[in-house]
Design a protein around this motif. Sequence first.
Motif, short mmCIF file in Angstrom:
data_model
loop_
_atom_site.label_atom_id
_atom_site.label_comp_id
_atom_site.label_asym_id
_atom_site.label_seq_id
_atom_site.Cartn_x
_atom_site.Cartn_y
_atom_site.Cartn_z
N SER A 67 -2.16 -27.19 89.02
CA SER A 67 -2.10 -28.62 89.29
C SER A 67 -2.97 -29.35 88.27
O SER A 67 -4.14 -29.03 88.11
N SER A 69 -3.96 -33.31 86.97
CA SER A 69 -3.90 -34.74 87.27
C SER A 69 -4.09 -35.55 86.01
O SER A 69 -5.21 -35.73 85.54
N SER A 120 -6.64 -25.71 89.69
CA SER A 120 -6.59 -27.16 89.49
C SER A 120 -7.72 -27.64 88.60
O SER A 120 -8.75 -26.98 88.48
N GLY A 122 -9.26 -30.20 89.50
CA GLY A 122 -10.17 -30.76 90.49
C GLY A 122 -10.20 -32.27 90.56
O GLY A 122 -10.97 -32.85 91.33
N SER A 124 -7.67 -34.31 91.49
CA SER A 124 -6.87 -34.85 92.60
C SER A 124 -6.51 -33.70 93.54
O SER A 124 -6.10 -32.64 93.09
N SER A 125 -6.63 -33.96 94.82
CA SER A 125 -6.27 -32.93 95.80
C SER A 125 -4.98 -33.25 96.54
O SER A 125 -4.62 -32.56 97.49
N SER A 126 -4.25 -34.28 96.10
CA SER A 126 -3.05 -34.69 96.84
C SER A 126 -1.98 -33.61 96.85
O SER A 126 -1.34 -33.39 97.89
N SER A 127 -1.76 -32.91 95.74
CA SER A 127 -0.77 -31.83 95.72
C SER A 127 -1.17 -30.70 96.67
O SER A 127 -0.34 -30.18 97.41
N ALA A 128 -2.43 -30.34 96.63
CA ALA A 128 -2.92 -29.27 97.50
C ALA A 128 -2.79 -29.67 98.97
O ALA A 128 -2.37 -28.87 99.81
N ASN A 129 -3.11 -30.92 99.28
CA ASN A 129 -2.99 -31.39 100.67
C ASN A 129 -1.53 -31.35 101.12
O ASN A 129 -1.25 -30.95 102.25
N SER A 132 -0.54 -27.60 101.62
CA SER A 132 -1.25 -26.92 102.72
C SER A 132 -0.80 -27.42 104.09
O SER A 132 -0.93 -26.70 105.08
N VAL A 143 -6.03 -23.07 97.90
CA VAL A 143 -6.61 -23.52 96.63
C VAL A 143 -7.73 -22.55 96.30
O VAL A 143 -8.58 -22.28 97.12
#
Length: 181
Positions: A67, A69, A120, A122, A124-129, A132, A143
């Motif tokens: 990921s 960003s 990642s 680090g 942006s966490s939107s893809s991981a959220n 998950s 992650v």
Amino acid sequence: GNAGDPVRGNLSIAQLVAIKSERHRVFLEVFRRMGSAMTSNDAKTNKLCRSIESTGIGSDPFTVIHSRSFKAEGRKQAQLDEVNNRIGVHPSGLIEHPPELIFNILKPLDMEEEKVFMISDGLSSSSANRLSTSKQFARTFQVVSDGDPYSDILLAVLSDVFIGNPLSTYSTLIAQIRYTL
């Protein structure tokens, strides 16, 4: 051989040898630097080992998603769209990682039930959220990136499936190492 690659099919033997030689040089340099970092700093070695151990990988197949960003670092969406259109990829699919897209990539490979790890930048966490909390990946997604580029590279190179971002030089490096192997 060129395995039907349309670009390589038009290259001379000398050009193919030069490409292979450069890939070999890059591959050796990456792992030389990794080895140097690991032996020169016990904390870094421990961090690398803990990162890979945290995945619980063994002989089971797994996927790694990189990921990246670009918006968080200030790149304009129009610039990203232009590049994506030129290379023929979904405008946001490899940045946003919609669960359906990832599932549709993995299903024909019979990998949709296997572990999926994300490395990642680090930012942006939107893809991981999104992944998950999706019904497809809630059980298998994790992650694992802790900012250590060496452990991220090793995990991605060892993966059965790697989903990178064609706009990222980091994803490109991983893809080149995988291709070389």
